[in-house]
Design a protein around this motif. Sequence first.
Motif, mmCIF file in Angstrom:
data_model
loop_
_atom_site.group_PDB
_atom_site.id
_atom_site.type_symbol
_atom_site.label_atom_id
_atom_site.label_comp_id
_atom_site.label_asym_id
_atom_site.label_seq_id
_atom_site.Cartn_x
_atom_site.Cartn_y
_atom_site.Cartn_z
ATOM 1 N N ASN A 1 0.805 -1.223 -0.078
ATOM 2 C CA ASN A 1 0.182 0.130 -0.029
ATOM 3 C C ASN A 1 0.971 1.196 0.131
ATOM 4 O O ASN A 1 0.502 2.162 -0.678
ATOM 5 N N ASN A 2 1.874 1.450 0.649
ATOM 6 C CA ASN A 2 2.865 2.286 0.865
ATOM 7 C C ASN A 2 4.337 2.244 0.177
ATOM 8 O O ASN A 2 5.008 3.178 -0.061
ATOM 9 N N LEU A 3 4.609 0.864 -0.284
ATOM 10 C CA LEU A 3 6.073 0.577 -0.971
ATOM 11 C C LEU A 3 5.840 -0.072 -2.185
ATOM 12 O O LEU A 3 4.973 -0.787 -2.262
ATOM 13 N N ASP A 4 6.765 0.406 -3.339
ATOM 14 C CA ASP A 4 6.727 -0.921 -4.211
ATOM 15 C C ASP A 4 7.333 -2.023 -4.199
ATOM 16 O O ASP A 4 8.231 -2.073 -3.309
ATOM 17 N N TYR A 5 7.006 -3.014 -4.901
ATOM 18 C CA TYR A 5 7.555 -4.396 -4.374
ATOM 19 C C TYR A 5 9.221 -4.588 -4.356
ATOM 20 O O TYR A 5 9.766 -5.193 -3.329
ATOM 21 N N LYS A 6 9.817 -3.923 -5.162
ATOM 22 C CA LYS A 6 11.397 -3.908 -5.376
ATOM 23 C C LYS A 6 11.918 -3.189 -3.990
ATOM 24 O O LYS A 6 12.944 -4.079 -3.498
ATOM 25 N N THR A 7 11.337 -2.168 -3.839
ATOM 26 C CA THR A 7 11.905 -1.577 -2.485
ATOM 27 C C THR A 7 11.305 -2.227 -1.182
ATOM 28 O O THR A 7 12.431 -2.465 -0.325
ATOM 29 N N LEU A 8 10.424 -2.955 -1.093
ATOM 30 C CA LEU A 8 9.893 -3.592 0.037
ATOM 31 C C LEU A 8 10.911 -4.845 0.165
ATOM 32 O O LEU A 8 11.276 -5.244 1.268
#
Length: 370
Positions: free
Chosen positions: A231-238
């Motif tokens: 909800n608050n982060l893109d998957y790569k960053t997560l």
Amino acid sequence: MYIKEITLTNFKNYPDIHLEFSEGLNSFIGLNGSGKTNLLDAIYFICMTKSYFNVTDRQVVNYEEKFYRIASQLDLRDEPLAIVIKYQNGQKKVVEKNKVAYTKLAEHVGLLPIVMIAPDDIKLIQDSGEVRRKFMDNVLCQDDAVYLQHLMTYNHLIKQRNAALKEIRKSNQFDPAIIGIYDKQLEEPATYIHEKRAAFLDAFLPVFKGVYSVISDGTEAVNIEYKSHLNNLDYKTLLSSTFEKDFYLEYTSTGTHRDDLVFVFSSKALKKFASQGQRKSFLISLKLAQYEFLRRKKNIKPILLLDDIFDKLDAERVSKVINLLQEETFGQVFITDTDEKRISKVLENMDKPHQKYMVNADKIEIYESA
């Protein structure tokens, strides 16, 4: 769309049985353990190629037998359709559409939309987020073949990533590059799944609230919130931010496989503050909203299965549910109950065609048709 007839061979407690159904409402009455729910599960099989109750195909085979077979005749958009499902111990399950076997069972999912409401659905409230994710996935997989493909790909890659994390931890080689390969492959399906789930809840929530308002006479406020790491982060960053944590845990701790739905009742947690009747009303509303969501998306009336839903509902709420089923938006419905008088009362003002069956072990008799 409706199921005209079904023949079960060695399916659960039914060694050999043939039934013809009304295109309206069909009710199965019998004692607990008589096999009523097994009939609903056979219908669910026809639409979803598997049991509603997470049992293996081997567990479906009747007693000491070595195979089961489900044969059905349907009417789909005014065209005849034959679906046959057969399984033999030690072999792959085969699903045939008009005598032609599917290459992949996933190709069948969504052709015959279906919704089931059962006592086990209380797990949606009481159990972990996995059950609520499966609820979302069940709806979306019936609507979107691409979603189903992305979901299968994502789950497969997560298993591979977890296995790789265990191997890296075992060798104590802290190398993000190895995991990075899986992270790159996961990004597309994870993003698609998250976007579809978020869009689903946006469309689903007003329908759900509307159904609950009818059942509760508008006296209770309910809500559903979508909880996701994305909800608050893109998957790569997560994934990059949690790699070290995952390395020590030896599994993937974040992602869409950790998504959840938060059920809210009167601004509080449903699980803690709602009564038994209110929880059941919430669950029934969830499933009837699922029905309406699929009906609109697929432009067809799904099959509705109601397993023992009237227990623990007061008479007024039962009446509200039945009034909803009278509406033209509902097509073929199957109901089970232990109380013949209660079903008779339900049906006495039913305008739609209906049929009652008395279920006793492997014997089923029609005793009223209208």
